[in-house]
Design a protein around this motif. Structure first.
Motif, PDB file in Angstrom:
ATOM      1  N   LYS A 290      59.012 -62.010 -21.565  1.00  0.00           N
ATOM      2  CA  LYS A 290      57.917 -61.148 -21.112  1.00  0.00           C
ATOM      3  C   LYS A 290      58.197 -59.678 -21.426  1.00  0.00           C
ATOM      4  O   LYS A 290      57.344 -58.969 -21.957  1.00  0.00           O
ATOM      5  CB  LYS A 290      57.694 -61.331 -19.611  1.00  0.00           C
ATOM      6  N   ASN A 291      59.409 -59.217 -21.132  1.00  0.00           N
ATOM      7  CA  ASN A 291      59.750 -57.802 -21.311  1.00  0.00           C
ATOM      8  C   ASN A 291      59.886 -57.381 -22.768  1.00  0.00           C
ATOM      9  O   ASN A 291      59.795 -56.196 -23.076  1.00  0.00           O
ATOM     10  CB  ASN A 291      61.042 -57.470 -20.562  1.00  0.00           C
ATOM     11  N   HIS A 292      60.112 -58.348 -23.660  1.00  0.00           N
ATOM     12  CA  HIS A 292      60.339 -58.000 -25.066  1.00  0.00           C
ATOM     13  C   HIS A 292      59.257 -58.532 -26.006  1.00  0.00           C
ATOM     14  O   HIS A 292      59.417 -58.478 -27.228  1.00  0.00           O
ATOM     15  CB  HIS A 292      61.723 -58.488 -25.495  1.00  0.00           C
ATOM     16  N   GLY A 293      58.172 -59.039 -25.456  1.00  0.00           N
ATOM     17  CA  GLY A 293      57.018 -59.408 -26.265  1.00  0.00           C
ATOM     18  C   GLY A 293      57.127 -60.696 -27.058  1.00  0.00           C
ATOM     19  O   GLY A 293      56.499 -60.829 -28.108  1.00  0.00           O
ATOM     20  N   TYR A 294      57.886 -61.654 -26.574  1.00  0.00           N
ATOM     21  CA  TYR A 294      57.982 -62.952 -27.241  1.00  0.00           C
ATOM     22  C   TYR A 294      56.878 -63.872 -26.722  1.00  0.00           C
ATOM     23  O   TYR A 294      56.523 -63.816 -25.548  1.00  0.00           O
ATOM     24  CB  TYR A 294      59.349 -63.600 -26.976  1.00  0.00           C
ATOM     25  N   VAL A 295      56.379 -64.727 -27.604  1.00  0.00           N
ATOM     26  CA  VAL A 295      55.301 -65.636 -27.198  1.00  0.00           C
ATOM     27  C   VAL A 295      55.799 -67.054 -26.955  1.00  0.00           C
ATOM     28  O   VAL A 295      55.043 -67.886 -26.462  1.00  0.00           O
ATOM     29  CB  VAL A 295      54.148 -65.664 -28.228  1.00  0.00           C
ATOM     30  N   GLY A 296      57.043 -67.325 -27.278  1.00  0.00           N
ATOM     31  CA  GLY A 296      57.554 -68.667 -27.066  1.00  0.00           C
ATOM     32  C   GLY A 296      59.057 -68.733 -27.141  1.00  0.00           C
ATOM     33  O   GLY A 296      59.715 -67.843 -27.680  1.00  0.00           O
ATOM     34  N   PHE A 297      59.607 -69.804 -26.574  1.00  0.00           N
ATOM     35  CA  PHE A 297      61.054 -70.037 -26.560  1.00  0.00           C
ATOM     36  C   PHE A 297      61.295 -71.520 -26.769  1.00  0.00           C
ATOM     37  O   PHE A 297      60.551 -72.369 -26.262  1.00  0.00           O
ATOM     38  CB  PHE A 297      61.646 -69.609 -25.208  1.00  0.00           C
ATOM     39  N   LEU A 298      62.355 -71.833 -27.509  1.00  0.00           N
ATOM     40  CA  LEU A 298      62.663 -73.233 -27.772  1.00  0.00           C
ATOM     41  C   LEU A 298      64.159 -73.408 -27.962  1.00  0.00           C
ATOM     42  O   LEU A 298      64.806 -72.607 -28.648  1.00  0.00           O
ATOM     43  CB  LEU A 298      61.926 -73.689 -29.036  1.00  0.00           C
TER      44      LEU A 298
END
Length: 134
Positions: A63-71
């Motif tokens: 959220k704080n670094h502007g990522y849209v997904g994690f895997l």
């Protein structure tokens, strides 16, 4: 890198602070691009014991670094590799990507295809057409 549309930022999930190396790459990416690309955070080598930090910390970082997904992924075992491919395909901003074709390329392809047709070849497999055009 100025036209980067999608960035995969890969971390080693076994490090005490897996996000620390990202500082350099996030700064370099920001300096290189005109428009912020879609960013996906990927934990590689997940088969070596999982991730050392909580899901809450991961979510906060995203959220704080502007990522849209994690895997979490593992190339060794193949875990989540298809999911990674799907995630990439889903997040490429296809409608924003420029389509380019040069008149020289078009003419070269057209002439080659006409030559194939003149040889009497009307139907061909895509792989054979690719080979002939090369």
């Amino acid at each position: 890198m100025d036209e980067t549309a999608l960035a995969l930022m890969v971390i080693d999930p076994q490090k005490d602070d897996p996000f620390e190396p990202l500082k350099h790459w996030e700064k370099a990416l920001k300096a290189a691009v005109k428009i912020d690309p879609v960013k996906l955070l990927i934990a590689g080598r997940y088969d070596r014991g999982g991730i050392t930090i909580s899901q809450n910390k991961v979510d906060k970082y995203l959220k704080n670094h502007g990522y849209v997904g994690f895997l979490n992924t593992s190339a060794k075992t193949g875990d989540q590799c298809q999911a990674l491919k799907d995630l990439i395909t889903q997040h490429i901003p296809w409608k924003w990507l420029p389509r380019t074709a040069t008149s020289v390329l078009f003419k070269t392809l057209k002439d080659a295809i006409i030559h194939i047709k003149e040889q009497g070849i009307v139907i061909t497999r895509m792989s054979e057409l690719h080979q002939r055009l090369q």
